[in-house]
Design a protein around this motif. Sequence first.
Motif, short mmCIF file in Angstrom:
data_model
loop_
_atom_site.label_atom_id
_atom_site.label_comp_id
_atom_site.label_asym_id
_atom_site.label_seq_id
_atom_site.Cartn_x
_atom_site.Cartn_y
_atom_site.Cartn_z
N PRO A 22 23.01 34.95 32.65
CA PRO A 22 24.24 34.47 33.32
C PRO A 22 25.30 35.56 33.45
CG PRO A 22 23.54 32.95 31.58
CD PRO A 22 22.75 34.19 31.40
N GLY A 23 25.47 36.38 32.40
CA GLY A 23 26.50 37.40 32.43
C GLY A 23 26.26 38.44 33.51
N VAL A 24 25.03 38.92 33.62
CA VAL A 24 24.70 39.90 34.65
C VAL A 24 24.89 39.30 36.04
CG1 VAL A 24 22.83 41.25 35.67
CG2 VAL A 24 23.11 41.22 33.19
N ALA A 25 24.45 38.04 36.21
CA ALA A 25 24.58 37.39 37.52
C ALA A 25 26.04 37.27 37.95
CB ALA A 25 23.94 36.00 37.46
N VAL A 26 26.92 36.95 37.01
CA VAL A 26 28.35 36.80 37.32
C VAL A 26 28.97 38.15 37.65
CG1 VAL A 26 30.60 36.24 36.34
CG2 VAL A 26 28.69 34.67 36.02
N LEU A 27 28.71 39.15 36.83
CA LEU A 27 29.38 40.44 36.99
C LEU A 27 28.95 41.19 38.25
CD1 LEU A 27 29.41 41.56 33.25
CD2 LEU A 27 31.41 41.06 34.66
N ILE A 28 27.66 41.12 38.60
CA ILE A 28 27.23 41.86 39.79
C ILE A 28 27.64 41.17 41.08
CG2 ILE A 28 25.28 42.90 38.57
CD1 ILE A 28 23.42 41.01 40.06
N SER A 29 28.19 39.95 40.97
CA SER A 29 28.71 39.27 42.16
C SER A 29 30.09 39.82 42.55
CB SER A 29 28.79 37.76 41.93
OG SER A 29 29.76 37.45 40.94
N ALA A 30 30.57 40.80 41.80
CA ALA A 30 31.89 41.38 42.09
C ALA A 30 31.92 42.12 43.43
CB ALA A 30 32.31 42.33 40.97
N GLY A 31 30.76 42.55 43.91
CA GLY A 31 30.75 43.26 45.19
C GLY A 31 29.37 43.80 45.52
N ARG A 32 29.17 44.15 46.79
CA ARG A 32 27.86 44.63 47.25
C ARG A 32 27.47 45.93 46.55
NH1 ARG A 32 26.55 48.47 50.53
NH2 ARG A 32 28.72 48.76 51.17
N ARG A 33 28.40 46.88 46.45
CA ARG A 33 28.09 48.16 45.82
C ARG A 33 27.92 48.01 44.31
NH1 ARG A 33 32.68 51.53 46.80
NH2 ARG A 33 31.53 53.13 45.67
N VAL A 34 28.65 47.09 43.71
CA VAL A 34 28.48 46.82 42.28
C VAL A 34 27.07 46.31 42.02
CG1 VAL A 34 29.26 45.43 40.32
CG2 VAL A 34 30.93 46.36 41.92
N ALA A 35 26.61 45.37 42.86
CA ALA A 35 25.27 44.82 42.70
C ALA A 35 24.19 45.88 42.90
CB ALA A 35 25.06 43.66 43.68
N ALA A 36 24.48 46.85 43.77
CA ALA A 36 23.48 47.88 44.09
C ALA A 36 23.24 48.84 42.93
CB ALA A 36 23.93 48.66 45.32
N VAL A 37 24.17 48.93 41.97
CA VAL A 37 24.02 49.90 40.87
C VAL A 37 23.69 49.21 39.55
CG1 VAL A 37 25.59 51.54 41.96
CG2 VAL A 37 26.51 49.90 40.32
N TRP A 38 23.24 47.95 39.61
CA TRP A 38 23.03 47.22 38.35
C TRP A 38 21.86 47.78 37.53
CZ3 TRP A 38 18.94 44.49 36.34
CH2 TRP A 38 17.87 44.22 37.20
N LYS A 39 20.84 48.35 38.19
CA LYS A 39 19.68 48.84 37.44
C LYS A 39 20.02 50.02 36.53
CE LYS A 39 16.14 47.10 40.59
NZ LYS A 39 15.03 47.44 41.53
#
Length: 312
Positions: free
Chosen positions: A274-291
Amino acid sequence: MEILIDIILKSGRSAVELALFVLLPVMVVMLSLMRLLEARGVLDWVVARLAPLLRPFGLTGLGVFAALQINFVSFAAPMATLTMMEQRGASDRHLAATLAMVFAMSQANAAFPMLTMGLNFSTTLVFSLVGGLVAAAATYYLFGRALSVEEERLDETLHHPVAESAKGVLDVINRAGAEAFKIAVGAMPMLVLSLVVVMALKRFGAIDLLTQWLTPLLAMAAIDPVLILPTLTKYLAGGTAMMGVMDDMRRSGQISAELLNASAGFLISPFDIPGVAVLISAGRRVAAVWKPAALGACVGIAARTAGHILAG
């Protein structure tokens, strides 16, 4: 059916008690304090002086603010800062380092209520800082070294309400109280559902069976099997749900304060589904660097875990 209804009612009662009588009072006080410091400009002063010291770790001034938010507000608070960084032109490499730091740090919405269970605040805060910086540096210099370092002229001004009069102070406190109430009420559904699942697994023997299977492996690593349940809950349902399970285990005497503190390094952080899912929803570029951020977070959490075990 009677067994299921009994489980649901007991889970609901435990979730409401935890959310309204533990989480809400703690969050009201801490959020009011944080928002007042923010409105008085104290946090701006702190960020301005810490930013040059933390820049070698791959963090910007807004990254420092995100660290204060995760440690003193809630796991979701850095979302706004991550969005701001993306919109203001922070590089992908800085975004990844900041996200990794947030993943690896202690989340206030679980840590502060767990002080009532015997959690050592100063130890948790120190190793949260250490783990966050290790995660940021590992991401910036290792896992995210191939990411873009191009950034626009970065505006790091923090926009927030100002409390220069009694009315301004009261407005800040009221907003903080409303924010705390929203966090507490918003935590209830996940708390209820996770406690229902956990109680059902316990009632039907699934947890006991899993414990029997894993005990030999855990014994080789000198890990107490009692941690299986809170760990499973944490990584599947999140830190708030883990807090509910841990509260029940502390009340029933299944887990000691010493073991709680020793396990805080890998149990108290937003690095879960849940935490990762919420935080990477902050923006497209944020989600792109999650790995790369997730890999860096693993290093930071490992450092925190080692620290808590040695300190315990």
